[in-house]
Design a protein around this motif. Sequence first.
Motif, PDB file in Angstrom:
ATOM      1  N   LEU A  31       1.189  12.088   1.272  1.00 14.35           N
ATOM      2  CA  LEU A  31      -0.056  12.833   1.438  1.00 14.35           C
ATOM      3  C   LEU A  31       0.075  13.902   2.523  1.00 14.35           C
ATOM      4  CD1 LEU A  31      -2.728  10.009   1.137  1.00 14.35           C
ATOM      5  CD2 LEU A  31      -2.616  12.068  -0.283  1.00 14.35           C
ATOM      6  N   ALA A  32       0.786  13.583   3.598  1.00 16.32           N
ATOM      7  CA  ALA A  32       0.959  14.540   4.691  1.00 16.32           C
ATOM      8  C   ALA A  32       1.834  15.720   4.274  1.00 16.32           C
ATOM      9  CB  ALA A  32       1.559  13.840   5.913  1.00 16.32           C
ATOM     10  N   MET A  33       2.667  15.552   3.264  1.00 20.21           N
ATOM     11  CA  MET A  33       3.564  16.621   2.806  1.00 20.21           C
ATOM     12  C   MET A  33       2.990  17.408   1.630  1.00 20.21           C
ATOM     13  SD  MET A  33       7.264  14.617   3.082  1.00 20.21           S
ATOM     14  CE  MET A  33       7.649  15.135   1.462  1.00 20.21           C
ATOM     15  N   GLU A  34       2.073  16.814   0.880  1.00 16.04           N
ATOM     16  CA  GLU A  34       1.616  17.376  -0.392  1.00 16.04           C
ATOM     17  C   GLU A  34       0.579  18.478  -0.210  1.00 16.04           C
ATOM     18  OE1 GLU A  34       1.999  18.305  -3.853  1.00 16.04           O
ATOM     19  OE2 GLU A  34       3.038  16.404  -3.481  1.00 16.04           O
ATOM     20  N   THR A  35       0.643  19.477  -1.109  1.00 17.16           N
ATOM     21  CA  THR A  35      -0.339  20.570  -1.096  1.00 17.16           C
ATOM     22  C   THR A  35      -1.091  20.686  -2.424  1.00 17.16           C
ATOM     23  OG1 THR A  35       1.378  22.147  -1.766  1.00 17.16           O
ATOM     24  CG2 THR A  35       0.932  21.922   0.609  1.00 17.16           C
ATOM     25  N   ASP A  36      -0.552  20.111  -3.481  1.00 21.42           N
ATOM     26  CA  ASP A  36      -1.198  20.189  -4.797  1.00 21.42           C
ATOM     27  C   ASP A  36      -2.410  19.253  -4.847  1.00 21.42           C
ATOM     28  OD1 ASP A  36      -1.267  20.910  -7.695  1.00 21.42           O
ATOM     29  OD2 ASP A  36      -0.872  18.748  -7.899  1.00 21.42           O
ATOM     30  N   LYS A  37      -3.574  19.793  -5.175  1.00 21.24           N
ATOM     31  CA  LYS A  37      -4.820  19.016  -5.148  1.00 21.24           C
ATOM     32  C   LYS A  37      -4.815  17.862  -6.143  1.00 21.24           C
ATOM     33  CE  LYS A  37      -7.763  22.553  -3.259  1.00 21.24           C
ATOM     34  NZ  LYS A  37      -9.027  23.246  -3.306  1.00 21.24           N
ATOM     35  N   ASN A  38      -4.234  18.057  -7.309  1.00 22.75           N
ATOM     36  CA  ASN A  38      -4.183  16.973  -8.302  1.00 22.75           C
ATOM     37  C   ASN A  38      -3.307  15.822  -7.816  1.00 22.75           C
ATOM     38  OD1 ASN A  38      -5.893  18.238 -10.148  1.00 22.75           O
ATOM     39  ND2 ASN A  38      -4.204  19.368 -11.082  1.00 22.75           N
ATOM     40  N   THR A  39      -2.187  16.170  -7.221  1.00 23.05           N
ATOM     41  CA  THR A  39      -1.289  15.133  -6.696  1.00 23.05           C
ATOM     42  C   THR A  39      -1.947  14.409  -5.529  1.00 23.05           C
ATOM     43  OG1 THR A  39       0.608  16.464  -7.373  1.00 23.05           O
ATOM     44  CG2 THR A  39       1.029  14.710  -5.794  1.00 23.05           C
ATOM     45  N   ILE A  40      -2.632  15.154  -4.676  1.00 18.97           N
ATOM     46  CA  ILE A  40      -3.332  14.536  -3.543  1.00 18.97           C
ATOM     47  C   ILE A  40      -4.395  13.561  -4.055  1.00 18.97           C
ATOM     48  CG2 ILE A  40      -4.942  14.995  -1.649  1.00 18.97           C
ATOM     49  CD1 ILE A  40      -3.310  17.596  -1.133  1.00 18.97           C
ATOM     50  N   ALA A  41      -5.153  13.984  -5.067  1.00 12.49           N
ATOM     51  CA  ALA A  41      -6.195  13.108  -5.632  1.00 12.49           C
ATOM     52  C   ALA A  41      -5.582  11.829  -6.192  1.00 12.49           C
ATOM     53  CB  ALA A  41      -6.976  13.848  -6.713  1.00 12.49           C
ATOM     54  N   ARG A  42      -4.452  11.947  -6.867  1.00 15.31           N
ATOM     55  CA  ARG A  42      -3.776  10.774  -7.437  1.00 15.31           C
ATOM     56  C   ARG A  42      -3.267   9.858  -6.330  1.00 15.31           C
ATOM     57  NH1 ARG A  42      -0.072  13.029 -10.819  1.00 15.31           N
ATOM     58  NH2 ARG A  42      -1.711  13.243 -12.347  1.00 15.31           N
ATOM     59  N   LEU A  43      -2.672  10.437  -5.291  1.00 15.96           N
ATOM     60  CA  LEU A  43      -2.173   9.626  -4.176  1.00 15.96           C
ATOM     61  C   LEU A  43      -3.310   8.921  -3.442  1.00 15.96           C
ATOM     62  CD1 LEU A  43       0.558  12.028  -2.736  1.00 15.96           C
ATOM     63  CD2 LEU A  43       0.959   9.798  -3.802  1.00 15.96           C
ATOM     64  N   LEU A  44      -4.433   9.608  -3.276  1.00 21.74           N
ATOM     65  CA  LEU A  44      -5.591   8.980  -2.630  1.00 21.74           C
ATOM     66  C   LEU A  44      -6.119   7.813  -3.453  1.00 21.74           C
ATOM     67  CD1 LEU A  44      -7.507  12.099  -1.277  1.00 21.74           C
ATOM     68  CD2 LEU A  44      -6.366  10.322   0.072  1.00 21.74           C
ATOM     69  N   LEU A  45      -6.175   7.988  -4.757  1.00 23.24           N
ATOM     70  CA  LEU A  45      -6.608   6.901  -5.629  1.00 23.24           C
ATOM     71  C   LEU A  45      -5.663   5.706  -5.507  1.00 23.24           C
ATOM     72  CD1 LEU A  45      -8.484   5.826  -7.869  1.00 23.24           C
ATOM     73  CD2 LEU A  45      -6.924   6.908  -9.519  1.00 23.24           C
ATOM     74  N   MET A  46      -4.366   5.978  -5.540  1.00 25.10           N
ATOM     75  CA  MET A  46      -3.373   4.911  -5.378  1.00 25.10           C
ATOM     76  C   MET A  46      -3.546   4.217  -4.029  1.00 25.10           C
ATOM     77  SD  MET A  46      -0.006   6.852  -6.902  1.00 25.10           S
ATOM     78  CE  MET A  46       1.105   5.734  -6.085  1.00 25.10           C
ATOM     79  N   GLY A  47      -3.739   5.016  -2.982  1.00 19.47           N
ATOM     80  CA  GLY A  47      -3.891   4.457  -1.639  1.00 19.47           C
ATOM     81  C   GLY A  47      -5.107   3.560  -1.519  1.00 19.47           C
ATOM     82  N   ARG A  48      -6.245   4.008  -2.069  1.00 21.53           N
ATOM     83  CA  ARG A  48      -7.471   3.188  -2.011  1.00 21.53           C
ATOM     84  C   ARG A  48      -7.276   1.863  -2.738  1.00 21.53           C
ATOM     85  NH1 ARG A  48      -9.911   8.206  -2.693  1.00 21.53           N
ATOM     86  NH2 ARG A  48     -10.081   7.963  -4.934  1.00 21.53           N
ATOM     87  N   LYS A  49      -6.717   1.939  -3.939  1.00 19.84           N
ATOM     88  CA  LYS A  49      -6.517   0.708  -4.719  1.00 19.84           C
ATOM     89  C   LYS A  49      -5.532  -0.234  -4.033  1.00 19.84           C
ATOM     90  CE  LYS A  49      -7.822   2.468  -9.218  1.00 19.84           C
ATOM     91  NZ  LYS A  49      -7.482   2.537 -10.628  1.00 19.84           N
ATOM     92  N   LEU A  50      -4.454   0.324  -3.513  1.00 17.77           N
ATOM     93  CA  LEU A  50      -3.450  -0.506  -2.850  1.00 17.77           C
ATOM     94  C   LEU A  50      -4.017  -1.139  -1.583  1.00 17.77           C
ATOM     95  CD1 LEU A  50      -0.559  -1.543  -2.763  1.00 17.77           C
ATOM     96  CD2 LEU A  50       0.080   0.560  -1.554  1.00 17.77           C
ATOM     97  N   TYR A  51      -4.794  -0.386  -0.821  1.00 14.48           N
ATOM     98  CA  TYR A  51      -5.385  -0.922   0.410  1.00 14.48           C
ATOM     99  C   TYR A  51      -6.300  -2.105   0.082  1.00 14.48           C
ATOM    100  CZ  TYR A  51      -7.921  -1.156   4.823  1.00 14.48           C
ATOM    101  OH  TYR A  51      -8.481  -1.593   5.998  1.00 14.48           O
ATOM    102  N   ARG A  52      -7.178  -1.936  -0.893  1.00 19.62           N
ATOM    103  CA  ARG A  52      -8.107  -3.026  -1.252  1.00 19.62           C
ATOM    104  C   ARG A  52      -7.355  -4.239  -1.802  1.00 19.62           C
ATOM    105  NH1 ARG A  52     -11.899  -0.328  -5.171  1.00 19.62           N
ATOM    106  NH2 ARG A  52     -10.726   1.485  -4.685  1.00 19.62           N
ATOM    107  N   PHE A  53      -6.399  -3.998  -2.688  1.00 25.61           N
ATOM    108  CA  PHE A  53      -5.660  -5.098  -3.298  1.00 25.61           C
ATOM    109  C   PHE A  53      -4.846  -5.860  -2.248  1.00 25.61           C
ATOM    110  CE2 PHE A  53      -1.955  -6.707  -5.761  1.00 25.61           C
ATOM    111  CZ  PHE A  53      -2.642  -7.586  -6.571  1.00 25.61           C
ATOM    112  N   SER A  54      -4.170  -5.125  -1.383  1.00 27.78           N
ATOM    113  CA  SER A  54      -3.353  -5.810  -0.379  1.00 27.78           C
ATOM    114  C   SER A  54      -4.212  -6.515   0.665  1.00 27.78           C
ATOM    115  CB  SER A  54      -2.364  -4.836   0.278  1.00 27.78           C
ATOM    116  OG  SER A  54      -3.021  -3.767   0.879  1.00 27.78           O
ATOM    117  N   MET A  55      -5.443  -6.039   0.863  1.00 30.99           N
ATOM    118  CA  MET A  55      -6.350  -6.721   1.780  1.00 30.99           C
ATOM    119  C   MET A  55      -6.669  -8.125   1.250  1.00 30.99           C
ATOM    120  SD  MET A  55      -7.684  -6.293   4.724  1.00 30.99           S
ATOM    121  CE  MET A  55      -7.717  -4.540   5.015  1.00 30.99           C
TER     122      MET A  55
END
Length: 140
Positions: A31-55
């Motif tokens: 996320l810190a390296m990415e500039t493409d908005k679609n890729t950022i949106a996908r990474l954020l979705l992955m991050g949210r799901k992974l954070y909740r699941f791993s919690m």
Amino acid sequence: MLYLWIKALHIFFVIGWMAGVFYLPRIFVNLAMETDKNTIARLLLMGRKLYRFSMWLSVGAVVFGAILIYLAYGIHMPGWLHAKLTLVVLVIGYHHMCGPILKKFERGENTRSHRWFRVFNELPVFAMLAIVLLVVVKPF
């Protein structure tokens, strides 16, 4: 026999939780390296799901770990276990730190570089190594 079932479940939940703890900061690097908005949106979705699941996996790890401690030691824990539990609390704190970091990315407020997140990504690896060594070697 009950002890072995509890131990197996504890190991299962720890493995799942640690997978999330290891991978979520890697998403932050991207996320810190990415500039493409679609890729950022996908990474954020992955991050949210992974954070909740791993919690949820962390809850299972802690619950079954507490049962193991009770079954094996009661209230008289050896020194190595105190050290291990201290490290576990630090890993729990690390995992909880990831939530606000993820929120900053969602709001577009991250100011840290991908290099900072690369270092941040390595911290739980060293904690996990120390935890495994304490459990297996029982040095004190």
